[in-house]
Design a protein around this motif. Sequence first.
Motif, mmCIF file in Angstrom:
data_model
loop_
_atom_site.group_PDB
_atom_site.id
_atom_site.type_symbol
_atom_site.label_atom_id
_atom_site.label_comp_id
_atom_site.label_asym_id
_atom_site.label_seq_id
_atom_site.Cartn_x
_atom_site.Cartn_y
_atom_site.Cartn_z
ATOM 1 N N SER A 7 -19.308 -30.293 36.998
ATOM 2 C CA SER A 7 -20.410 -31.243 36.960
ATOM 3 C C SER A 7 -21.366 -30.835 35.845
ATOM 4 O O SER A 7 -21.283 -29.719 35.331
ATOM 5 N N GLY A 8 -22.237 -31.761 35.468
ATOM 6 C CA GLY A 8 -23.280 -31.435 34.511
ATOM 7 C C GLY A 8 -23.088 -31.977 33.114
ATOM 8 O O GLY A 8 -23.952 -31.800 32.249
ATOM 9 N N GLY A 9 -21.965 -32.623 32.855
ATOM 10 C CA GLY A 9 -21.756 -33.182 31.526
ATOM 11 C C GLY A 9 -22.666 -34.373 31.274
ATOM 12 O O GLY A 9 -23.357 -34.862 32.169
ATOM 13 N N GLY A 10 -22.651 -34.852 30.039
ATOM 14 C CA GLY A 10 -23.468 -36.003 29.703
ATOM 15 C C GLY A 10 -23.666 -36.148 28.213
ATOM 16 O O GLY A 10 -22.959 -35.525 27.418
ATOM 17 N N LEU A 11 -24.631 -36.977 27.856
ATOM 18 C CA LEU A 11 -24.967 -37.258 26.457
ATOM 19 C C LEU A 11 -26.262 -36.545 26.109
ATOM 20 O O LEU A 11 -27.259 -36.651 26.843
ATOM 21 N N PRO A 88 -22.908 -31.701 17.180
ATOM 22 C CA PRO A 88 -21.944 -32.789 17.378
ATOM 23 C C PRO A 88 -20.513 -32.286 17.553
ATOM 24 O O PRO A 88 -19.741 -32.891 18.316
ATOM 25 N N GLU A 89 -20.173 -31.190 16.911
ATOM 26 C CA GLU A 89 -18.816 -30.653 17.043
ATOM 27 C C GLU A 89 -18.558 -30.014 18.401
ATOM 28 O O GLU A 89 -17.425 -29.621 18.694
ATOM 29 N N ASP A 90 -19.575 -29.919 19.247
ATOM 30 C CA ASP A 90 -19.366 -29.462 20.617
ATOM 31 C C ASP A 90 -18.895 -30.600 21.519
ATOM 32 O O ASP A 90 -18.563 -30.371 22.691
ATOM 33 N N THR A 91 -18.878 -31.814 20.997
ATOM 34 C CA THR A 91 -18.419 -32.956 21.778
ATOM 35 C C THR A 91 -16.976 -32.751 22.215
ATOM 36 O O THR A 91 -16.100 -32.509 21.385
ATOM 37 N N ALA A 92 -16.737 -32.841 23.518
ATOM 38 C CA ALA A 92 -15.411 -32.577 24.064
ATOM 39 C C ALA A 92 -15.436 -32.816 25.565
ATOM 40 O O ALA A 92 -16.506 -32.968 26.170
ATOM 41 N N VAL A 93 -14.240 -32.809 26.143
ATOM 42 C CA VAL A 93 -14.125 -32.711 27.598
ATOM 43 C C VAL A 93 -14.048 -31.220 27.930
ATOM 44 O O VAL A 93 -13.214 -30.499 27.357
ATOM 45 N N TYR A 94 -14.904 -30.787 28.819
ATOM 46 C CA TYR A 94 -14.975 -29.369 29.197
ATOM 47 C C TYR A 94 -14.298 -29.174 30.553
ATOM 48 O O TYR A 94 -14.565 -29.923 31.504
ATOM 49 N N TYR A 95 -13.451 -28.155 30.592
ATOM 50 C CA TYR A 95 -12.667 -27.866 31.791
ATOM 51 C C TYR A 95 -12.991 -26.467 32.311
ATOM 52 O O TYR A 95 -13.085 -25.513 31.542
ATOM 53 N N CYS A 96 -13.095 -26.367 33.605
ATOM 54 C CA CYS A 96 -13.209 -25.094 34.287
ATOM 55 C C CYS A 96 -11.803 -24.631 34.666
ATOM 56 O O CYS A 96 -10.958 -25.453 35.034
ATOM 57 N N ALA A 97 -11.549 -23.331 34.549
ATOM 58 C CA ALA A 97 -10.234 -22.797 34.883
ATOM 59 C C ALA A 97 -10.378 -21.481 35.632
ATOM 60 O O ALA A 97 -11.366 -20.761 35.460
ATOM 61 N N ALA A 98 -9.353 -21.172 36.425
ATOM 62 C CA ALA A 98 -9.350 -19.938 37.202
ATOM 63 C C ALA A 98 -7.989 -19.275 37.117
ATOM 64 O O ALA A 98 -6.962 -19.946 37.006
ATOM 65 N N ARG A 99 -7.988 -17.963 37.150
ATOM 66 C CA ARG A 99 -6.733 -17.214 37.232
ATOM 67 C C ARG A 99 -6.943 -16.016 38.143
ATOM 68 O O ARG A 99 -8.013 -15.388 38.125
ATOM 69 N N PRO A 100 -5.930 -15.684 38.937
ATOM 70 C CA PRO A 100 -6.026 -14.466 39.735
ATOM 71 C C PRO A 100 -6.254 -13.272 38.821
ATOM 72 O O PRO A 100 -5.674 -13.205 37.727
ATOM 73 N N GLY A 112 -12.295 -31.903 34.556
ATOM 74 C CA GLY A 112 -12.992 -32.031 33.276
ATOM 75 C C GLY A 112 -14.275 -32.836 33.381
ATOM 76 O O GLY A 112 -14.409 -33.715 34.243
ATOM 77 N N THR A 113 -15.196 -32.522 32.489
ATOM 78 C CA THR A 113 -16.450 -33.261 32.403
ATOM 79 C C THR A 113 -16.775 -33.501 30.932
ATOM 80 O O THR A 113 -16.611 -32.598 30.100
ATOM 81 N N GLN A 114 -17.181 -34.713 30.613
ATOM 82 C CA GLN A 114 -17.412 -35.102 29.220
ATOM 83 C C GLN A 114 -18.781 -34.633 28.751
ATOM 84 O O GLN A 114 -19.792 -34.852 29.420
ATOM 85 N N VAL A 115 -18.792 -33.999 27.580
ATOM 86 C CA VAL A 115 -20.033 -33.646 26.892
ATOM 87 C C VAL A 115 -20.020 -34.346 25.544
ATOM 88 O O VAL A 115 -19.068 -34.179 24.767
ATOM 89 N N THR A 116 -21.047 -35.123 25.278
ATOM 90 C CA THR A 116 -21.159 -35.836 24.014
ATOM 91 C C THR A 116 -22.486 -35.468 23.359
ATOM 92 O O THR A 116 -23.540 -35.607 23.983
ATOM 93 N N VAL A 117 -22.398 -34.970 22.128
ATOM 94 C CA VAL A 117 -23.586 -34.569 21.381
ATOM 95 C C VAL A 117 -23.749 -35.518 20.210
ATOM 96 O O VAL A 117 -22.882 -35.600 19.336
#
Length: 119
Positions: A7-11, A88-100, A112-117
Amino acid sequence: QVQLVESGGGLVQAGGSLRLSCAASGRTFSNYDMAWFRRAPGKERVVVATINWSGGGTYYSEAVKGRFTISRDNAKNTVDLQMNSLKPEDTAVYYCAARPKVLTTWEYWGQGTQVTVSS
């Protein structure tokens, strides 16, 4: 199985800040290293930042070092990404990931959550 919800993405305008949060459920959170990845339009998914199971070790890609901060709260089962001085180059879909913590492969992913700059 570990379920991850971002959560927390946006423009936001260039130079601004956003804070992403990832809530984990399903297994003992402190047994997992956590990470944030991103996929920009037309590009491959790349790692942005990682944090080990205890929070004592972090990694940042060169593109975000000094601007982004990853943190985790093992009591709340959350991992956050504070993003400052956004470009602006930070614009992307951001994903959280986990590994043991005993593995090297990222096993679980959020939606994923969209971040648009904007410039």
